[in-house]
Write an enzyme that holds these catalytic residues in place. Structure first.
Site, short mmCIF file in Angstrom:
data_model
loop_
_atom_site.label_atom_id
_atom_site.label_comp_id
_atom_site.label_asym_id
_atom_site.label_seq_id
_atom_site.Cartn_x
_atom_site.Cartn_y
_atom_site.Cartn_z
N HIS A 222 30.79 37.34 -20.46
CA HIS A 222 32.11 37.59 -20.45
C HIS A 222 32.17 39.22 -20.37
CE1 HIS A 222 36.21 36.99 -21.45
NE2 HIS A 222 36.29 36.69 -22.73
N HIS A 261 33.14 33.58 -11.10
CA HIS A 261 34.10 33.38 -12.20
C HIS A 261 34.40 31.89 -12.43
CE1 HIS A 261 38.00 33.93 -14.41
NE2 HIS A 261 37.61 35.19 -14.49
N ASP A 312 35.08 42.87 -13.42
CA ASP A 312 33.86 43.92 -14.09
C ASP A 312 33.10 44.69 -13.25
OD1 ASP A 312 34.42 43.43 -16.74
OD2 ASP A 312 33.16 41.24 -16.78
C1 LIG Z 1 35.96 39.51 -17.44
C2 LIG Z 1 35.10 38.52 -17.53
O1 LIG Z 1 34.58 37.65 -18.24
S1 LIG Z 1 34.70 37.86 -15.71
C3 LIG Z 1 33.02 36.99 -16.19
C4 LIG Z 1 31.97 38.09 -16.21
N1 LIG Z 1 30.63 37.59 -16.32
C5 LIG Z 1 29.59 37.81 -15.13
O2 LIG Z 1 30.14 38.55 -14.44
C6 LIG Z 1 28.40 37.09 -15.55
C7 LIG Z 1 27.97 36.62 -14.31
N2 LIG Z 1 28.42 35.51 -13.88
C8 LIG Z 1 28.31 34.36 -14.42
O3 LIG Z 1 27.41 34.03 -15.38
C9 LIG Z 1 29.32 33.05 -14.12
O4 LIG Z 1 29.88 33.31 -12.90
C10 LIG Z 1 30.53 32.93 -14.98
C11 LIG Z 1 29.91 32.65 -16.57
C12 LIG Z 1 31.63 33.94 -14.73
C13 LIG Z 1 31.06 31.62 -14.60
O5 LIG Z 1 30.45 30.64 -14.96
P1 LIG Z 1 30.61 28.98 -14.21
O6 LIG Z 1 31.84 28.78 -14.52
O7 LIG Z 1 29.60 28.14 -15.10
O8 LIG Z 1 30.04 29.45 -12.88
P2 LIG Z 1 30.25 28.20 -11.39
O9 LIG Z 1 30.41 26.84 -12.09
O10 LIG Z 1 31.03 28.86 -10.48
O11 LIG Z 1 28.77 28.36 -10.83
C14 LIG Z 1 28.49 27.76 -9.90
C15 LIG Z 1 27.08 28.07 -9.40
O12 LIG Z 1 26.92 29.53 -9.16
C16 LIG Z 1 25.92 30.14 -9.79
N3 LIG Z 1 26.34 31.40 -10.27
C17 LIG Z 1 27.70 31.78 -10.65
N4 LIG Z 1 27.80 32.98 -11.09
C18 LIG Z 1 26.37 33.76 -10.70
C19 LIG Z 1 25.96 34.96 -10.70
N5 LIG Z 1 26.84 36.03 -11.07
N6 LIG Z 1 24.81 35.27 -10.20
C20 LIG Z 1 24.15 34.10 -9.78
N7 LIG Z 1 24.46 32.79 -9.76
C21 LIG Z 1 25.75 32.60 -10.20
C22 LIG Z 1 26.00 29.16 -11.04
O13 LIG Z 1 24.42 29.42 -11.60
C23 LIG Z 1 25.87 27.91 -10.35
O14 LIG Z 1 24.72 27.62 -9.76
P3 LIG Z 1 24.06 26.01 -10.02
O15 LIG Z 1 25.33 25.22 -9.46
O16 LIG Z 1 22.87 26.20 -9.13
O17 LIG Z 1 24.02 25.90 -11.37
O1 LIG Z 2 39.11 33.94 -17.65
C1 LIG Z 2 37.73 34.22 -17.83
O2 LIG Z 2 36.91 33.20 -17.72
C2 LIG Z 2 37.04 35.60 -18.17
C3 LIG Z 2 38.06 36.63 -18.44
O3 LIG Z 2 38.47 36.76 -19.47
C4 LIG Z 2 38.37 37.48 -17.23
O4 LIG Z 2 38.15 37.31 -16.07
O5 LIG Z 2 39.35 38.28 -17.41
#
Ligand SMILES: CC(=O)SCCNC(=O)CCNC(=O)[C@H](O)C(C)(C)COP(=O)(O)OP(=O)(O)OC[C@H]1O[C@@H](n2cnc3c(N)ncnc32)[C@H](O)[C@@H]1OP(=O)(O)O
Ligand SMILES: O=C([O-])CC(=O)C(=O)O
Length: 375
Positions: A222, A261, A312
């Site tokens: 997050h 996301h 981010d």
């Molecule tokens: C302000 C914020 O909070 S924004 C989010 C900040 N977080 C990050 O940047 C961390 C990296 N990103 C992630 O871990 C994820 O994309 C999340 C947590 C943001 C969302 O998670 P989910 O909703 O579960 O992602 P989603 O369902 O779209 O994933 C689809 C596939 O892409 C992959 N994937 C998603 N994000 C990433 C990533 N950053 N790097 C590599 N692979 C990824 C998942 O592992 C998944 O693969 P699978 O189907 O083989 O298991």
């Molecule tokens: O909405 C989410 O899952 C993550 C978040 O807070 C953002 O992207 O600002």
């Protein structure tokens, strides 16, 4: 027009867990709106204090209302001596998100929310005091200095930079901080906001809701992703190295921080905005490495995985170019998202039912208790 993301599976994805009038995320044709306003328009033309007022008080302020609100916030910036003493006891190697959590929680002890009718005043106090909580601890633990927690900077972003660097920030840096605080302010039922709402649904106090939300925001999936993204970007000395490194991480199935996301399908509307400002800052400092490295990772992620930078990713380099230490990136997010958290707490309280979902039991069948001497 982009299709909506398929929302199903674990993590409560796609479940409607309540109603909100605060924001829309990822709706076709409207990337991100706060109370009906496109975040890109707000980031281009508004002040963060206006957006805070919009979220917390319901409508954009008039000029007079904004002046009164900004003046109120400015008067609330200083920290009580007891809180300064607590901050002085937190070691330099503590994580600043733990400092924010403690600072918020401690303020709740000495200035408690006595009644829900005080909820807006408590929020305004936290909004005004958070930059000082972060910077007082940082400057004391890292530089041995007891800084003045007030400044004459009119904006919260400028005030933060002033406390951190001990001098008046440039106009460009104040502008970028303002944009950043607007972009991070609100995002529907994200993990930290949902945490705040769950806490609010028990009729707990606002400090508890915000403290809990800070704990949720801290994780690298997050809010903590901006710090994790910076640590990754810094490892590469050139765009070529970054491409190779990204391919390697993907081959090892590592998560690349700052990409993907839970709701957006093929872009995060905040990205283009912060990327533009990160580029301006890169030009200002004459950067020839970090920004090209960031773009190389961005391009490789899209080509290989169709994954896009979220809010981010380019925040990492933008903050870095303004001389902000990496460990303070997520606490800045707290200073902004507080507005969304609090507005959601108000909304939850106004139409409350305790949030208590059910679990699917997957444990062993019911069995007879065996006394300890027979086990
Ligand atoms: C302000 C914020 O909070 S924004 C989010 C900040 N977080 C990050 O940047 C961390 C990296 N990103 C992630 O871990 C994820 O994309 C999340 C947590 C943001 C969302 O998670 P989910 O909703 O579960 O992602 P989603 O369902 O779209 O994933 C689809 C596939 O892409 C992959 N994937 C998603 N994000 C990433 C990533 N950053 N790097 C590599 N692979 C990824 C998942 O592992 C998944 O693969 P699978 O189907 O083989 O298991
Ligand atoms: O909405 C989410 O899952 C993550 C978040 O807070 C953002 O992207 O600002």
């Amino acid at each position: 027009m982009a299709e909506a993301k398929v929302l199903s599976g674990a993590g409560l994805r796609g479940q409607v867990a309540g109603q909100t009038a605060l924001s829309t995320v990822g709706q076709a044709g409207a990337g991100l709106t706060y109370r009906g306003y496109d975040v890109r328009e707000l980031a281009a033309d508004a002040q963060f204090e206006e957006v805070a007022y919009l979220l917390l008080y319901g409508e954009l302020p008039s000029k007079t209302e904004l002046a009164a609100y900004s003046a109120k916030l400015s008067k609330l910036r200083d920290l009580p001596q007891a809180l300064k003493e607590v901050l002085e006891r937190i070691p330099a190697d503590a994580h600043p998100m733990d400092v924010m959590r403690t600072g918020c929680s401690f303020l709740g002890n000495i200035e408690p929310e006595k009644d829900f009718s005080a909820q807006r005043d408590v929020t305004d106090r936290l909004l005004a005091a958070f930059p000082a909580i972060m910077c007082y601890w940082y400057r004391f633990s890292h530089d041995g200095q007891r800084i003045d927690c007030v400044s004459d900077e009119p904006s919260i972003g400028g005030h933060f930079l002033h406390l951190l660097h001990g001098k008046t920030p440039s106009e460009l840096h104040v502008k970028v901080m303002n944009v950043s605080l607007i972009l991070y302010a609100e995002h529907e039922f994200n993990a930290s906001t949902f945490t705040a709402r769950v806490c609010a649904s028990t009729l707990s106090d606002l400090y508890s809701c915000v403290t809990a939300a800070i704990g949720s925001l801290r994780g690298p999936l997050h809010g903590g992703a901006n710090e994790a993204a910076m640590e990754m970007i810094e490892r590469f000395a050139s765009a070529e190295e970054a491409v190779e490194g990204t391919l390697g991480m993907l081959a090892r199935k590592d998560k690349i921080m700052g990409f993907g996301h839970a709701i957006y399908k093929d872009s995060d509307p905040r990205n283009e905005v912060i990327k533009g400002w990160a580029k301006k800052l890169a030009d200002e400092v004459g950067d020839t490495v970090l920004f090209p490295v960031s773009e190389a990772i961005d391009k490789t992620m899209w080509e290989q995985k169709k994954l896009f930078p979220n809010a981010d990713f380019y925040h990492a380099s933008a903050y870095h170019f303004m001389g902000i230490p990496t460990k303070l990136f997520t606490p800045i997010f707290v200073c902004s998202r507080l507005t969304g958290w609090a507005a959601h707490v108000f909304e939850q309280r106004a139409n409350n039912r305790i949030i208590r979902p059910s679990a699917e039991y997957i444990g062993v069948e019911q069995r007879k208790f065996v006394p300890i001497e027979r086990r």
